[in-house]
Design a protein around this motif. Structure first.
Motif, short mmCIF file in Angstrom:
data_model
loop_
_atom_site.label_atom_id
_atom_site.label_comp_id
_atom_site.label_asym_id
_atom_site.label_seq_id
_atom_site.Cartn_x
_atom_site.Cartn_y
_atom_site.Cartn_z
N ILE A 13 15.50 10.92 1.09
CA ILE A 13 14.54 10.28 0.18
C ILE A 13 13.22 10.26 0.92
N CYS A 14 12.16 10.76 0.27
CA CYS A 14 10.86 10.88 0.93
C CYS A 14 9.76 10.32 0.02
N GLY A 15 8.74 9.78 0.64
CA GLY A 15 7.59 9.31 -0.13
C GLY A 15 6.68 8.43 0.69
N HIS A 16 5.56 8.05 0.11
CA HIS A 16 4.60 7.16 0.77
C HIS A 16 4.99 5.70 0.56
N PHE A 17 5.08 4.97 1.66
CA PHE A 17 5.41 3.55 1.59
C PHE A 17 4.16 2.67 1.58
N SER A 18 3.02 3.24 1.92
CA SER A 18 1.75 2.53 1.84
C SER A 18 0.65 3.56 1.63
N LEU A 19 -0.33 3.20 0.83
CA LEU A 19 -1.47 4.08 0.57
C LEU A 19 -2.73 3.43 1.09
N PHE A 20 -3.50 4.18 1.85
CA PHE A 20 -4.77 3.67 2.35
C PHE A 20 -5.74 3.47 1.19
N TRP B 285 -3.97 -10.09 -4.82
CA TRP B 285 -3.15 -11.27 -4.55
C TRP B 285 -3.14 -12.19 -5.75
N TRP B 286 -4.32 -12.55 -6.20
CA TRP B 286 -4.53 -13.33 -7.41
C TRP B 286 -5.96 -13.04 -7.80
N PRO B 287 -6.39 -13.38 -9.02
CA PRO B 287 -7.74 -13.00 -9.44
C PRO B 287 -8.81 -13.45 -8.44
N GLY B 288 -9.62 -12.49 -8.02
CA GLY B 288 -10.70 -12.78 -7.08
C GLY B 288 -10.35 -12.59 -5.62
N TYR B 289 -9.06 -12.31 -5.31
CA TYR B 289 -8.62 -12.10 -3.93
C TYR B 289 -7.89 -10.78 -3.85
N THR B 290 -8.47 -9.84 -3.12
CA THR B 290 -7.88 -8.51 -3.01
C THR B 290 -7.75 -8.10 -1.55
N GLU B 291 -7.02 -7.01 -1.34
CA GLU B 291 -6.76 -6.53 0.01
C GLU B 291 -6.56 -5.03 -0.04
N GLU B 292 -6.91 -4.35 1.05
CA GLU B 292 -6.59 -2.94 1.18
C GLU B 292 -6.17 -2.64 2.61
N ILE B 293 -5.28 -1.68 2.74
CA ILE B 293 -4.82 -1.22 4.05
C ILE B 293 -5.73 -0.07 4.45
N MET B 294 -6.35 -0.19 5.60
CA MET B 294 -7.35 0.78 6.04
C MET B 294 -6.71 1.91 6.84
N PRO B 295 -7.32 3.11 6.77
CA PRO B 295 -6.86 4.19 7.65
C PRO B 295 -6.86 3.71 9.11
N GLY B 296 -5.82 4.03 9.83
CA GLY B 296 -5.69 3.57 11.21
C GLY B 296 -4.82 2.34 11.36
N ALA B 297 -4.48 1.68 10.24
CA ALA B 297 -3.70 0.44 10.32
C ALA B 297 -2.32 0.65 10.93
N PHE B 298 -1.76 1.85 10.77
CA PHE B 298 -0.41 2.12 11.28
C PHE B 298 -0.42 2.88 12.60
N ASP B 299 -1.58 3.03 13.21
CA ASP B 299 -1.65 3.74 14.49
C ASP B 299 -0.71 3.10 15.50
N THR C 140 5.41 9.13 9.37
CA THR C 140 4.18 9.80 9.79
C THR C 140 3.03 9.20 9.01
N VAL C 141 1.84 9.37 9.56
CA VAL C 141 0.62 8.92 8.89
C VAL C 141 -0.16 10.17 8.51
N ASP C 142 -0.54 10.25 7.23
CA ASP C 142 -1.39 11.35 6.78
C ASP C 142 -2.65 10.77 6.15
N GLU C 143 -3.43 11.61 5.49
CA GLU C 143 -4.70 11.13 4.93
C GLU C 143 -4.49 10.14 3.79
N LYS C 144 -3.29 10.15 3.16
CA LYS C 144 -3.02 9.23 2.06
C LYS C 144 -2.52 7.87 2.54
N GLY C 145 -1.70 7.87 3.59
CA GLY C 145 -1.13 6.62 4.04
C GLY C 145 0.10 6.82 4.92
N LEU C 146 1.06 5.90 4.80
CA LEU C 146 2.28 5.93 5.61
C LEU C 146 3.37 6.65 4.83
#
Length: 198
Positions: free
Chosen positions: A32-39, A45-59, A89-95
């Motif tokens: 089974i293969c696929g991206h588990f996180s996308l940069f 989280w709730w209206p007005g509170y957001t988050e993103e995982i940045m490139p390099g976060a899984f280094d 592995t980490v690629d340009e899309k994510g983990l």
């Protein structure tokens, strides 16, 4: 602007997203293969509170001891990096993850069939935040950028969702932080007014 990690640390963090898993068979077995996180994908989280995982976060995290689980259930282990049955592995899309299925495990084979049919197509990952930035925007919204994590597990899940306890703890921590900031501003203003009276 960086915030103190202790202010946000509650329990282990979990993030989820719909994804596109693929299955394949090769000389090693079923995968089974696929991206588990996308940069740069926005998690709300709730209206007005957001988050993103940045490139390099899984280094530095793909060689650690990470498990692949079903629905975050610790006894439903699909693979493990140190056993060579989970490759991250980490690629340009994510983990990206590649799980080698244990064909002697009926639960794993059943999950493989569900993914192959498209009945299960979503994922999550469990981690601690090591480094992040927070932006307080003019519109009143708050946006977190997660720069580094300690990765513990990736999961193939039926219903991806933030864990309610994590959301509530985070919302409470953010509300408390805003209240402290407002109280500090009020106190500073009071001192200025008192100084003018003298």
């Amino acid at each position: 602007m960086k915030i103190n990690q202790e202010e946000r640390k509650t329990t282990r963090q979990v993030r989820s997203l719909p994804t596109t898993f693929t299955t394949r068979d090769d000389e090693k077995g079923k995968h089974i293969c696929g991206h588990f996180s996308l940069f740069n994908s926005i998690y709300e989280w709730w209206p007005g509170y957001t988050e993103e995982i940045m490139p390099g976060a899984f280094d530095g995290q793909t060689e650690g001891d990470v498990r692949a689980l079903t629905d975050h259930v610790t006894h439903l282990v699909l693979g493990r990096t140190v056993a060579g049955t989970l490759k991250l592995t980490v690629d340009e899309k994510g983990l990206y993850g590649d799980i080698l299925i244990n064909e002697a495990d009926t639960d794993a084979l059943n999950l493989y069939a569900r993914v192959q049919r498209g009945d299960v197509s979503q994922c999550s990952f469990g981690f601690d935040i090591l480094d992040e930035e927070v932006e307080y925007r003019e519109d009143g919204s708050v946006h977190y950028k997660v720069n580094a994590v300690k990765l513990y597990e990736v999961s193939v899940v039926t219903f991806p969702a933030y864990e309610d306890t994590t959301v509530e703890a985070r919302k409470l921590a953010e509300d408390n932080k805003r209240k402290r900031k407002l109280d500090a501003e009020k106190s500073k203003l009071r001192k200025k007014v008192e100084a003018l009276k003298c």
